[in-house]
Design an enzyme around this catalytic site. Sequence first.
Site, short mmCIF file in Angstrom:
data_model
loop_
_atom_site.label_atom_id
_atom_site.label_comp_id
_atom_site.label_asym_id
_atom_site.label_seq_id
_atom_site.Cartn_x
_atom_site.Cartn_y
_atom_site.Cartn_z
N ASP A 49 0.81 -1.21 0.00
CA ASP A 49 0.00 0.00 0.00
C ASP A 49 0.85 1.26 0.00
OD1 ASP A 49 0.80 -0.79 2.62
OD2 ASP A 49 -0.60 0.63 3.49
N GLU B 250 0.31 -1.53 5.51
CA GLU B 250 1.36 -1.12 6.44
C GLU B 250 1.11 0.29 6.95
OE1 GLU B 250 5.28 0.82 7.46
OE2 GLU B 250 3.82 1.33 5.90
#
Length: 486
Positions: free
Chosen positions: A77, A143
């Site tokens: 991400d 994350e």
Amino acid sequence: MTIKDLKPALVFDIFDQITKVPRPSKKEDKIRQFLLDFAAKHGIAAKTDAIGNVVLTKPATAGHEQAPTVILQAHMDMVCESNDKSFDFDNSPITTIVDGDWLRADGTTLGADNGIGMAAALAVMVDDKLVHGPVECLFTVDEETGLTGANNLDPSIISGSILLNLDSEDDAEIFVGCAGGVDTTCLFHYERSMAPTDYHYFKADIAKGLGGHSGGDIHLGRANANKLLARLLWALGKKYELSLVEIDGGNLRNAIPRAAHAVFGVHTTHKEEVVALFNRYAAEVKDEYADLEPTLELTIETMERPDFCIDSDTARRLVEALYCAPHGVVSMSRDIEGLVETSTNLASVKMKPDNQIMVTTSQRSSVESRKWDIAHQVEALFELAGAQVTHGDGYPGWKPNLNSTIMHLASDAYEELYGVKPAVKAIHAGLECGLFKEKHPHLDMVSFGPTLQGVHSPSERMYIPAVERFWGQLTRTLEKVADLKA
């Protein structure tokens, strides 16, 4: 020159492909499918776990089958911040621009955090000229907003004993430790009051701050738009009866807020005085941040009278709490010179359905007890202000091991190639390594990467020459591990 002309060509070609795939946090379906399609195209074994993490595996180069298995780890991400609020991160590709020796995006975050780590790992998967032992590539989800992938990693999905985290942001530096963190949410409940009809209404806007990473950039003293807005509202509230209609600032727990705004009203007889006070305040702030925040903008404009506002008692308690709330460095490490030990970020203020206002803060520390100490200080303050306060589960830090085998190999690899001994450091940010260590205590880990600046903001950029050194260090480190016996 475009990204197609940059070297190492294989790494930049894959990074270019990644920038075309939308990948906001918690919305990793498209990038996950990209990874699985990439694996299928190149005949690479791939698997996923229940939370959505992806692992690709590559056998050892002939003759190095007995070497330890190395895990190359990056997260899927990216932080989605844009100067254009209409930019659609869910569906639109990132436009890259080569700007001298730097690669940046066109008004958005670049996503080199951690797209360049993904690109380097995938390049290892397809470059048949490399020498290495068995390799696993672990790509984790979410994350940036919760370390969800690392927190919920199926331990059986990886088998390696060495992990290279490819999520650091400074060339010629190797990280062997990181801070732990915990988020704190403070919820205010308000009543809707009728907006006074004899008031003049304004929108105060603070925009175009530098922002940045709430761990890596917290020591730089950059402007926090939420704090600046609270300071203004508090000053106005001390002089005038204030009707607060709307307040909003910041977006992500791990980003220093670059922008915030409030809609408020004062009695019409004070309209000109408020404008004068705002102009003085704006001049003060611009002077305070003249060298540090050259793009910072503070503006005020007239708004139409709304139907409703926040009840005055809640508005007062909210503004006073925001004004008093700590933000920034709390203490420095006594063990590692120049390392922030403990900090807190007043990350976001959001109006929610059902007459709620949510304030989110993020605390970090390399000392577990200090992490909770500052979180409890935030809790005490906002409870005094009448908010309901909850803490997240948090995540552990990663204690440095200065006798690490992989640390010495990665350091030697860089020095052999570039004649510079890299600095060994800990980072005041939440790497996923602490969670991996919790699940796999045997792991020997380091983190390194190319130079990135302005991450988590539209000013994010990547130093192109450092990418080639990053790739060289990675591949030479793999060669060194290939000569070891598991």
